[in-house]
Design an enzyme around this catalytic site. Structure first.
Site, PDB file in Angstrom:
ATOM      1  N   HIS A 195     -92.680  35.533 -31.356  1.00 40.65           N
ATOM      2  CA  HIS A 195     -93.889  34.721 -31.369  1.00 40.65           C
ATOM      3  C   HIS A 195     -94.867  35.232 -32.433  1.00 40.65           C
ATOM      4  O   HIS A 195     -95.570  34.464 -33.082  1.00 40.65           O
ATOM      5  CB  HIS A 195     -94.520  34.763 -29.974  1.00 40.65           C
ATOM      6  N   GLU A 439     -82.820  23.296 -26.280  1.00 40.70           N
ATOM      7  CA  GLU A 439     -82.819  24.616 -26.923  1.00 40.70           C
ATOM      8  C   GLU A 439     -81.824  25.578 -26.274  1.00 40.70           C
ATOM      9  O   GLU A 439     -81.833  26.770 -26.556  1.00 40.70           O
ATOM     10  CB  GLU A 439     -84.231  25.211 -26.951  1.00 40.70           C
ATOM     11  N   ASP A 463     -84.601  28.962 -30.035  1.00 39.70           N
ATOM     12  CA  ASP A 463     -83.798  29.374 -28.892  1.00 39.70           C
ATOM     13  C   ASP A 463     -82.374  28.853 -28.992  1.00 39.70           C
ATOM     14  O   ASP A 463     -81.440  29.534 -28.570  1.00 39.70           O
ATOM     15  CB  ASP A 463     -84.460  28.909 -27.584  1.00 39.70           C
ATOM     16  N   CYS A 510     -88.718  20.894 -33.461  1.00 37.59           N
ATOM     17  CA  CYS A 510     -89.956  21.671 -33.541  1.00 37.59           C
ATOM     18  C   CYS A 510     -89.688  23.166 -33.737  1.00 37.59           C
ATOM     19  O   CYS A 510     -90.620  23.954 -33.821  1.00 37.59           O
ATOM     20  CB  CYS A 510     -90.826  21.438 -32.309  1.00 37.59           C
TER      21      CYS A 510
HETATM   22  C1  PEP Z   1     -87.788  26.919 -30.165  1.00 39.04           C
HETATM   23  O1  PEP Z   1     -87.169  27.585 -29.357  1.00 39.04           O
HETATM   24  O2  PEP Z   1     -87.289  26.488 -31.228  1.00 39.04           O
HETATM   25  C2  PEP Z   1     -89.194  26.588 -29.937  1.00 39.04           C
HETATM   26  C3  PEP Z   1     -89.869  25.767 -30.714  1.00 39.04           C
HETATM   27  O3  PEP Z   1     -89.799  27.210 -28.890  1.00 39.04           O
HETATM   28  P1  PEP Z   1     -90.372  28.710 -28.919  1.00 39.04           P
HETATM   29  O4  PEP Z   1     -90.194  29.252 -30.305  1.00 39.04           O
HETATM   30  O5  PEP Z   1     -91.786  28.622 -28.522  1.00 39.04           O
HETATM   31  O6  PEP Z   1     -89.503  29.378 -27.912  1.00 39.04           O
HETATM   32 MG    MG Z   2     -87.996  27.904 -27.392  1.00 42.21          MG
END
Ligand code: PEP
Ligand code: MG
Length: 581
Positions: A195, A439, A463, A510
């Protein structure tokens, strides 16, 4: 002599500045005896450091904008209160006098005593307060350590323009440091999809991670060049090297400035296919950053910032207010709110944990699994999102679904929330669109079943790649396995896109893959029509889309998808990018 070393570049851009060694763990505490006649001077030295620590926090508090997450302002306020607490200062002085020892040692002894008291407490909330004590003590220790150096008073000035070297940074550290105008950061650990790395890209902070022993290799105040694109660091660079990198930085600035011609222009291919380009945000304040690049909607609002770094869950009202703030800032553009994806790399404070930490948190009680385990907390968020929907175009997105039964349980809770709101005569959107993130490989393989029950799908490649290739997204040791072009990953993306087409619902992406311009042509050729990306990448991605021709890309990409080896696909994508750039 200059030294060059490498890490994993996670946020592009060049930073040139002096190193600042950031210690979260205990800095070395010296111990020595103070002559009786010098005790008053030592006490004065302690108070000088304490006052300086206080001033640093007051400076930060005054300068950060009002929309930083509440946990950061709370954190500063608690630290300020502790700096004034007699139990910390007066008892340290008592110890200093009794033992005739230096201020650092007396303070450490008092800190150890307080930590022990907190450790022995049963209340999990109070237990976590010990972290605040440690933070405050370390801040004073740093001020004591720099007491004889010619250091500026405010921490903002200390950090401004510096390249931070840390073992690891939390998302809150990263946000705070951005407000303090750091030039970039280097961490010893962490993965490209953590993150913190995602946040660095979003905030446009050049960053390199996974530089083991960085704090030994780099000296405080050493002049550094950080190239986030190539993952390269040059310490003690000579003048010619610095001027070369200054030139590159200038060229990049100019390139990005020219991209602003695309701001607020339609996103459309040369053969007139309209593509939807949205942004990813973590907080309502990020909408402002998004709007600096383009006036568009949000395809992923990660709501975890509302939950982490605090010791109680946010109330329904707080969540509702926060979502409405984002909605207001978007001025009519859509907002896709993801229900909380807590766990693994977005962990709650210890006081909100149920049991011992999981051995394998990415596979554990994460995201929707945790929400379904805590339906009362989940209900607050569902109600808040439904209510926000009455004030503008809101969609709800469920993360990390693995099986349809999780979706069915979620639908039941949503129905329950709607019935309650109706009974209480509280405004909400009864027709709120509900989508899910694909994901987990299992979800991609069953995407057609999910698609039949939902209004939209969104591919979370961060993910999806982690779970398909069995690589921990926050472990730099296995980041070499991060291969978005692995044929298995591409197959799962393809299946999801096909499932959306068959069910007649939109599919967006995303995950970080959507924000990386080297994959844009490939994704367009695979049929992706909606990209939700980092604010910083919006115009780069729009530039490529607006110069692409789908009719030409589709046949080339379908040939690439037949390849069995990741290296061949990587070469093919490079060739595609060269041919059409
Ligand atoms: C992902 O897993 O691609 C996603 C957008 O969610 P996060 O990165 O917040 O787990
Ligand atoms: Mg994710």
């Amino acid at each position: 002599m200059s030294i060059m070393f490498n890490g994993i570049g996670v946020s592009k851009g060049i930073a040139i500045g002096q190193a600042y060694l950031f210690y979260r763990e205990q800095p070395e505490v010296p111990e020595y005896t103070i002559d009786e006649s010098r005790l008053d001077n030592e006490i004065e030295r302690f108070y000088r450091a304490r006052n300086r620590a206080q001033q640093q926090l007051v400076d930060i508090k005054e300068k950060i904008s009002s929309d930083v997450p509440q946990d950061i302002t709370q954190f500063i306020d608690t630290n300020l209160l502790m700096l004034d607490d007699p139990i910390l200062c007066e008892d340290t002085i008592k110890h200093l006098k009794q033992r005739s020892c230096n201020a650092e040692w007396a303070l450490q002894a008092q800190c150890d005593r307080l930590v022990k008291i907190f450790d022995d407490m049963d209340d999990p909330y109070l237990k976590t307060r010990k972290d605040d004590i440690i933070h405050v003590v370390q801040r004073i220790q740093r001020c004591l350590a720099s007491d004889n150096e010619d250091m500026p008073v405010s921490e903002e000035e200390q950090l401004k323009g510096r390249i931070i070297i840390a073992d690891d940074l939390t998302p809150a550290d990263t946000l705070l440091m951005q407000h303090q105008k750091i030039a970039g950061f280097i961490t010893e650990y962490g993965g490209p999809l953590s993150h913190t790395a995602i946040l660095a890209r979003n905030l446009g902070i050049p960053a390199i991670i996974g530089v083991h022993n960085a704090k030994q290799l780099i000296q405080a105040s050493e002049k550094l060049v950080l190239d986030g694109h190539r993952g390269m660091i040059i310490a003690n660079a000579d003048r010619r090297t610095i001027s070369h990198f200054r030139g590159l930085k200038k060229d990049e600035k100019l390139r990005r400035k020219n991209l602003f011609d695309l701001k607020n222009k339609p996103t459309i291919t040369t053969d007139k296919h309209k593509i939807i380009l949205l942004g990813n945000i973590d907080r309502p304040a990020d909408v402002r950053t998004l709007r600096q690049f383009d006036h568009t909607g949000v395809g992923l609002y990660r709501t975890e910032m509302l939950f982490i770094h605090r010791n109680e869950y946010p109330t329904e009202e707080e969540q509702f207010d926060t979502y409405r703030r984002a909605l207001r800032a978007l001025k009519g553009h859509p907002l896709t709110i993801r229900t909380s994806d807590l766990g693994a790399d977005k962990e709650l404070e210890d006081s909100l944990q149920h049991g011992p930490l999981a051995h394998n948190p990415a596979m554990g009680l994460r995201a929707i699994r945790r929400c379904l385990k805590e339906p009362r907390q989940f209900m607050r968020q569902l109600r808040a999102i439904l209510r926000a929907g009455a004030y503008g175009p809101v969609c709800m997105m469920i993360p990390m679904l693995t099986c349809v039964s999780e979706l069915d349980q979620t639908f039941e809770l949503i129905e329950q929330a709607k019935n309650e709101l109706k009974k209480q005569k509280i405004r909400f959107d009864p027709n709120l669109q509900i989508g899910a993130m694909i994901e987990v490989p299992a979800a991609a393989l069953s995407a057609h079943t999910f698609a039949e029950k939902l209004d939209f799908l969104s591919i979370g490649t961060n993910d999806l790649i982690q779970y398909t290739l069995a690589l921990d997204r926050i472990d730099d040791e296995v980041s070499y396995l991060y291969k978005p072009l692995h044929p298995s990953v591409l197959k799962l993306i393809d299946l999801t896109l096909q499932a959306g087409t068959s069910a007649g619902i939109p599919v967006s992406m995303c995950g970080e893959m959507a924000s990386d311009s080297q994959y844009t042509r490939l994704l367009l050729g695979m049929g992706l029509k909606c990209f939700s990306v980092q604010a910083n990448s919006l115009l780069d991605i729009k530039h490529i889309i607006n110069h692409s021709n789908l009719n030409k890309l589709v046949p080339k990409v379908s040939e690439l998808l037949k390849l069995a080896h990741v290296n061949d696909i990587e070469c093919g994508v490079d060739a595609l990018n060269r041919e059409f750039s």
